[in-house]
Write a protein that holds these residues in place. Structure first.
Motif, PDB file in Angstrom:
ATOM      1  N   LEU A 184       2.983   1.251   5.239  1.00 20.31           N
ATOM      2  CA  LEU A 184       2.545   2.459   4.536  1.00 20.31           C
ATOM      3  C   LEU A 184       1.753   2.062   3.297  1.00 20.31           C
ATOM      4  O   LEU A 184       2.166   1.170   2.551  1.00 20.31           O
ATOM      5  CB  LEU A 184       3.748   3.303   4.119  1.00 20.31           C
ATOM      6  CG  LEU A 184       3.467   4.496   3.193  1.00 20.31           C
ATOM      7  CD1 LEU A 184       2.630   5.555   3.904  1.00 20.31           C
ATOM      8  CD2 LEU A 184       4.767   5.098   2.669  1.00 20.31           C
ATOM      9  N   ILE A 185       0.619   2.720   3.097  1.00 23.08           N
ATOM     10  CA  ILE A 185      -0.175   2.540   1.878  1.00 23.08           C
ATOM     11  C   ILE A 185      -0.225   3.877   1.160  1.00 23.08           C
ATOM     12  O   ILE A 185      -0.649   4.889   1.725  1.00 23.08           O
ATOM     13  CB  ILE A 185      -1.585   2.033   2.210  1.00 23.08           C
ATOM     14  CG1 ILE A 185      -1.513   0.646   2.862  1.00 23.08           C
ATOM     15  CG2 ILE A 185      -2.445   1.976   0.942  1.00 23.08           C
ATOM     16  CD1 ILE A 185      -2.808   0.157   3.442  1.00 23.08           C
ATOM     17  N   VAL A 186       0.218   3.892  -0.077  1.00 21.32           N
ATOM     18  CA  VAL A 186       0.233   5.105  -0.896  1.00 21.32           C
ATOM     19  C   VAL A 186      -0.658   4.864  -2.101  1.00 21.32           C
ATOM     20  O   VAL A 186      -0.486   3.874  -2.816  1.00 21.32           O
ATOM     21  CB  VAL A 186       1.660   5.461  -1.365  1.00 21.32           C
ATOM     22  CG1 VAL A 186       1.682   6.859  -1.973  1.00 21.32           C
ATOM     23  CG2 VAL A 186       2.656   5.366  -0.227  1.00 21.32           C
ATOM     24  N   HIS A 187      -1.600   5.762  -2.324  1.00 22.98           N
ATOM     25  CA  HIS A 187      -2.527   5.570  -3.439  1.00 22.98           C
ATOM     26  C   HIS A 187      -2.688   6.850  -4.233  1.00 22.98           C
ATOM     27  O   HIS A 187      -2.381   7.950  -3.758  1.00 22.98           O
ATOM     28  CB  HIS A 187      -3.895   5.088  -2.931  1.00 22.98           C
ATOM     29  CG  HIS A 187      -4.552   6.029  -1.963  1.00 22.98           C
ATOM     30  ND1 HIS A 187      -5.189   7.185  -2.360  1.00 22.98           N
ATOM     31  CD2 HIS A 187      -4.677   5.971  -0.604  1.00 22.98           C
ATOM     32  CE1 HIS A 187      -5.679   7.808  -1.304  1.00 22.98           C
ATOM     33  NE2 HIS A 187      -5.376   7.098  -0.221  1.00 22.98           N
ATOM     34  N   ASP A 188      -3.157   6.694  -5.448  1.00 26.75           N
ATOM     35  CA  ASP A 188      -3.478   7.830  -6.308  1.00 26.75           C
ATOM     36  C   ASP A 188      -4.527   8.703  -5.620  1.00 26.75           C
ATOM     37  O   ASP A 188      -5.432   8.195  -4.946  1.00 26.75           O
ATOM     38  CB  ASP A 188      -4.004   7.322  -7.648  1.00 26.75           C
ATOM     39  CG  ASP A 188      -4.145   8.409  -8.690  1.00 26.75           C
ATOM     40  OD1 ASP A 188      -5.086   9.224  -8.569  1.00 26.75           O
ATOM     41  OD2 ASP A 188      -3.326   8.458  -9.617  1.00 26.75           O
ATOM     42  N   ALA A 189      -4.412  10.014  -5.798  1.00 26.44           N
ATOM     43  CA  ALA A 189      -5.346  10.936  -5.149  1.00 26.44           C
ATOM     44  C   ALA A 189      -6.788  10.696  -5.572  1.00 26.44           C
ATOM     45  O   ALA A 189      -7.713  11.038  -4.842  1.00 26.44           O
ATOM     46  CB  ALA A 189      -4.945  12.376  -5.454  1.00 26.44           C
ATOM     47  N   LEU A 190      -7.001  10.101  -6.753  1.00 27.61           N
ATOM     48  CA  LEU A 190      -8.353   9.833  -7.236  1.00 27.61           C
ATOM     49  C   LEU A 190      -8.732   8.361  -7.096  1.00 27.61           C
ATOM     50  O   LEU A 190      -9.611   7.872  -7.802  1.00 27.61           O
ATOM     51  CB  LEU A 190      -8.490  10.277  -8.701  1.00 27.61           C
ATOM     52  CG  LEU A 190      -8.274  11.770  -8.980  1.00 27.61           C
ATOM     53  CD1 LEU A 190      -8.563  12.085 -10.444  1.00 27.61           C
ATOM     54  CD2 LEU A 190      -9.125  12.640  -8.062  1.00 27.61           C
ATOM     55  N   ALA A 191      -8.082   7.667  -6.178  1.00 25.29           N
ATOM     56  CA  ALA A 191      -8.366   6.245  -5.984  1.00 25.29           C
ATOM     57  C   ALA A 191      -9.810   6.030  -5.547  1.00 25.29           C
ATOM     58  O   ALA A 191     -10.418   6.874  -4.893  1.00 25.29           O
ATOM     59  CB  ALA A 191      -7.419   5.657  -4.937  1.00 25.29           C
ATOM     60  N   HIS A 192     -10.344   4.870  -5.895  1.00 30.44           N
ATOM     61  CA  HIS A 192     -11.715   4.511  -5.548  1.00 30.44           C
ATOM     62  C   HIS A 192     -11.895   4.446  -4.035  1.00 30.44           C
ATOM     63  O   HIS A 192     -10.958   4.146  -3.284  1.00 30.44           O
ATOM     64  CB  HIS A 192     -12.064   3.151  -6.174  1.00 30.44           C
ATOM     65  CG  HIS A 192     -13.510   2.800  -6.108  1.00 30.44           C
ATOM     66  ND1 HIS A 192     -14.037   2.028  -5.097  1.00 30.44           N
ATOM     67  CD2 HIS A 192     -14.543   3.123  -6.921  1.00 30.44           C
ATOM     68  CE1 HIS A 192     -15.330   1.869  -5.290  1.00 30.44           C
ATOM     69  NE2 HIS A 192     -15.672   2.529  -6.392  1.00 30.44           N
ATOM     70  N   ASN A 230       6.519  -2.601   5.400  1.00 30.25           N
ATOM     71  CA  ASN A 230       5.960  -2.912   4.087  1.00 30.25           C
ATOM     72  C   ASN A 230       5.302  -1.667   3.509  1.00 30.25           C
ATOM     73  O   ASN A 230       4.676  -0.898   4.238  1.00 30.25           O
ATOM     74  CB  ASN A 230       4.904  -4.016   4.189  1.00 30.25           C
ATOM     75  CG  ASN A 230       5.482  -5.324   4.691  1.00 30.25           C
ATOM     76  OD1 ASN A 230       6.495  -5.794   4.176  1.00 30.25           O
ATOM     77  ND2 ASN A 230       4.865  -5.911   5.702  1.00 30.25           N
ATOM     78  N   VAL A 231       5.422  -1.486   2.200  1.00 27.49           N
ATOM     79  CA  VAL A 231       4.787  -0.355   1.521  1.00 27.49           C
ATOM     80  C   VAL A 231       3.979  -0.890   0.343  1.00 27.49           C
ATOM     81  O   VAL A 231       4.486  -1.677  -0.466  1.00 27.49           O
ATOM     82  CB  VAL A 231       5.819   0.670   1.022  1.00 27.49           C
ATOM     83  CG1 VAL A 231       5.128   1.786   0.239  1.00 27.49           C
ATOM     84  CG2 VAL A 231       6.596   1.259   2.195  1.00 27.49           C
ATOM     85  N   LEU A 232       2.714  -0.470   0.276  1.00 26.71           N
ATOM     86  CA  LEU A 232       1.834  -0.838  -0.835  1.00 26.71           C
ATOM     87  C   LEU A 232       1.505   0.410  -1.639  1.00 26.71           C
ATOM     88  O   LEU A 232       1.071   1.421  -1.080  1.00 26.71           O
ATOM     89  CB  LEU A 232       0.541  -1.461  -0.311  1.00 26.71           C
ATOM     90  CG  LEU A 232      -0.554  -1.734  -1.357  1.00 26.71           C
ATOM     91  CD1 LEU A 232      -0.118  -2.861  -2.300  1.00 26.71           C
ATOM     92  CD2 LEU A 232      -1.882  -2.067  -0.698  1.00 26.71           C
ATOM     93  N   VAL A 233       1.698   0.333  -2.940  1.00 28.07           N
ATOM     94  CA  VAL A 233       1.285   1.397  -3.858  1.00 28.07           C
ATOM     95  C   VAL A 233       0.077   0.888  -4.633  1.00 28.07           C
ATOM     96  O   VAL A 233       0.123  -0.207  -5.214  1.00 28.07           O
ATOM     97  CB  VAL A 233       2.419   1.786  -4.823  1.00 28.07           C
ATOM     98  CG1 VAL A 233       1.915   2.772  -5.868  1.00 28.07           C
ATOM     99  CG2 VAL A 233       3.585   2.385  -4.043  1.00 28.07           C
ATOM    100  N   VAL A 234      -1.011   1.653  -4.636  1.00 25.66           N
ATOM    101  CA  VAL A 234      -2.246   1.230  -5.304  1.00 25.66           C
ATOM    102  C   VAL A 234      -2.623   2.244  -6.384  1.00 25.66           C
ATOM    103  O   VAL A 234      -2.738   3.446  -6.115  1.00 25.66           O
ATOM    104  CB  VAL A 234      -3.421   1.095  -4.314  1.00 25.66           C
ATOM    105  CG1 VAL A 234      -4.588   0.378  -4.992  1.00 25.66           C
ATOM    106  CG2 VAL A 234      -2.996   0.360  -3.056  1.00 25.66           C
ATOM    107  N   LEU A 262       3.056  -3.512  -5.459  1.00 18.01           N
ATOM    108  CA  LEU A 262       2.242  -2.740  -6.397  1.00 18.01           C
ATOM    109  C   LEU A 262       0.928  -3.466  -6.644  1.00 18.01           C
ATOM    110  O   LEU A 262       0.907  -4.652  -6.982  1.00 18.01           O
ATOM    111  CB  LEU A 262       2.981  -2.542  -7.722  1.00 18.01           C
ATOM    112  CG  LEU A 262       2.225  -1.769  -8.822  1.00 18.01           C
ATOM    113  CD1 LEU A 262       1.870  -0.359  -8.357  1.00 18.01           C
ATOM    114  CD2 LEU A 262       3.058  -1.722 -10.109  1.00 18.01           C
ATOM    115  N   MET A 263      -0.178  -2.741  -6.461  1.00 15.31           N
ATOM    116  CA  MET A 263      -1.521  -3.282  -6.685  1.00 15.31           C
ATOM    117  C   MET A 263      -2.200  -2.456  -7.774  1.00 15.31           C
ATOM    118  O   MET A 263      -2.177  -1.223  -7.725  1.00 15.31           O
ATOM    119  CB  MET A 263      -2.333  -3.216  -5.387  1.00 15.31           C
ATOM    120  CG  MET A 263      -3.764  -3.708  -5.500  1.00 15.31           C
ATOM    121  SD  MET A 263      -4.567  -3.661  -3.862  1.00 15.31           S
ATOM    122  CE  MET A 263      -6.179  -4.357  -4.255  1.00 15.31           C
ATOM    123  N   VAL A 264      -2.796  -3.128  -8.743  1.00 14.85           N
ATOM    124  CA  VAL A 264      -3.513  -2.460  -9.823  1.00 14.85           C
ATOM    125  C   VAL A 264      -4.974  -2.900  -9.806  1.00 14.85           C
ATOM    126  O   VAL A 264      -5.261  -4.093  -9.914  1.00 14.85           O
ATOM    127  CB  VAL A 264      -2.892  -2.750 -11.206  1.00 14.85           C
ATOM    128  CG1 VAL A 264      -3.689  -2.056 -12.300  1.00 14.85           C
ATOM    129  CG2 VAL A 264      -1.437  -2.291 -11.250  1.00 14.85           C
TER     130      VAL A 264
END
Length: 449
Positions: A184-192, A230-234, A262-264
């Motif tokens: 699962l990949i979860v990202h901010d709604a305004l992600a690039h 695996n879960v990635l948060v960006v 966690l990815m920044v």
């Protein structure tokens, strides 16, 4: 402006919105293949089926380009895009033989064009030539490539770092290579866009959470974390469209609580946040190991081109050997590596550049708000939007400012929703206080016309 002119423009804006919605709907239909297939079937009956399908004009992407052009024609404003700059662009630039105050570039610390940085890049050309000529696995390493990666690893306090030839491709290839079905990949709604593209490439499940809303992310993971391997948060360190930043401490807590990566993305926060420009880690006071993937670009503060990932050694080893965007791509040009390394060293040696940048950003935000301009959620760090809530206004205001010697780019529909149309100002440490005041005053005057 007379009443009849006001009414005409209001009617034009309303007609534009209806027109764009119709065309946008047509784009979606074509994206599903319905209209194109119908055209092909009609062509088949006439004996020209494949000729009808093999036309670039029928592709959804071309229809989007046409939409942008039609919008300019409807608004009766000239395009503010692809203007030709005649030299190094920073706080000022030359276009068509005229000098402009420039708010349309990412040269945040003024290091692109800095004599020391330029000299280091020229020396690298003399020593290595203009290209690495092949992928680094095939052509081998250049000393300056590794020196840049090691310097970035020291900056972030990580085991190692790997540099890619494109910032956009860094996110796409890294996310796409590391995660897949069952993840699962979860990202901010305004992600690039690059983050979204990487998630789509991976084949993993993709979800988003409301912008900067760590509470919503926490609740989302509480519901679904157990369903995935695996879960990635960006998230991003500084959002380039709105100029705001996340509460990184809260996201680090969520990382620990739910056992996720966690990815920044520090494309716009490196060199901008923190007393020494070390980014959101320095700004927030978190430890290096609290984030699994530190991503950044060399095309902004670091005055070059490309992207990088800094992290633990197993992560970097996987990317160096298996990430398609590294393995099958030419290595970073030595001159670009040398220039970015010089810019990084310059940034660390001269923290006053960062302090000046932050002061200029605060000044712009303060004066814009005092003038009654809507700056949205910007925190005043290098990126300050001025929300117009109208594509017509965004285009008109940008062109009016250009006539007064100020270069700034509009963002309008369909890139953003109509109500989110804006001008986007990028602030550099080399902007002078009087240039900022002049730009804000001019914009306030234009907005009241």
């Amino acid at each position: 402006m007379g009443m009849s002119e006001q009414i005409r423009k209001q009617l034009a804006a309303a007609a534009l919105k209806r027109h764009l919605e119709r065309v946008s709907g047509a784009v979606q239909v074509h994206g599903e293949g319905t209209a194109v297939n119908a055209t092909a079937r009609t062509g088949a009956a006439a004996g020209g089926a494949w000729d009808a399908r093999a036309r670039f004009e029928a592709m959804p992407l071309y229809r989007q380009v046409s939409l942008i052009r039609q919008m300019g024609d409807t608004l009766r404003v000239s395009s503010p895009f692809f203007r030709v700059h005649e030299g190094s662009a920073g706080a000022t630039t030359r276009i068509g033989g005229r000098e402009y105050i420039n708010f349309a570039n990412y040269n945040y610390l003024g290091l692109s064009g800095d004599p020391f940085v330029t000299a280091q890049a020229k020396d690298a050309i003399d020593r290595y030539g203009t290209s690495a000529s092949a992928s680094r696995m095939v052509a081998g390493e250049r000393v300056v490539q590794r020196e840049l990666e090691q310097a970035l690893a020291r900056l972030y306090g990580t085991d190692d770092c790997v540099a890619f030839v494109s910032g956009h491709a860094t996110n796409v290839t890294v996310i796409g290579a590391l995660f897949g079905q069952g993840d699962l990949i979860v990202h901010d709604a305004l992600a690039h866009n690059s983050i979204v593209q990487g998630a789509q490439l991976s084949g993993a499940k993709r979800l988003s959470f409301a912008h900067n809303d760590w509470r919503e992310l926490d609740a989302l993971l509480a519901r679904v974390r157990h369903e995935f391997r695996n879960v990635l948060v960006v998230i991003e360190g500084l959002y380039s469209m709105d100029g705001d930043l996340p509460d990184l401490v809260r996201f680090v807590e969520i990382r620990r609580r739910h056992g996720v990566f966690l990815m920044v993305d520090e494309a716009h926060s490196l060199g901008v946040l923190g007393a020494a420009g070390r980014g959101i880690r320095e700004h927030s006071g978190v430890a290096s190991g609290d984030v699994d993937l530190w991503m950044g670009t060399m095309s902004k503060t670091l005055a070059g081109c490309g992207g990088f990932i800094a992290g633990c050694q197993p992560l970097v080893d996987m990317l160096r050997h298996l990430a398609p965007g590294f393995l099958y791509s030419v290595g970073l040009a030595p001159a670009l590596a040398a220039g970015s390394l010089a810019a990084l060293n310059r940034m660390l040696a001269e923290p006053e550049r960062v302090a000046t940048l932050q002061a200029r950003g605060r000044q712009f935000l303060r004066e814009a708000r005092a003038a009654g301009l809507d700056t949205g959620t910007s925190a005043g760090y290098a990126v300050v939007p001025v929300i117009t809530r109208s594509s017509l206004k965004a285009a008109q205001w940008a062109n009016a400012l250009f006539e007064e010697g100020i270069n700034v780019q509009p963002i309008f529909y369909p890139a953003v929703e109509e109500r989110a149309a804006r001008l986007r100002f990028f602030i550099c440490s080399t902007h002078k206080p009087e240039q900022i005041t002049h730009a804000v005053d001019a914009l306030a005057r234009i907005a009241k016309r």
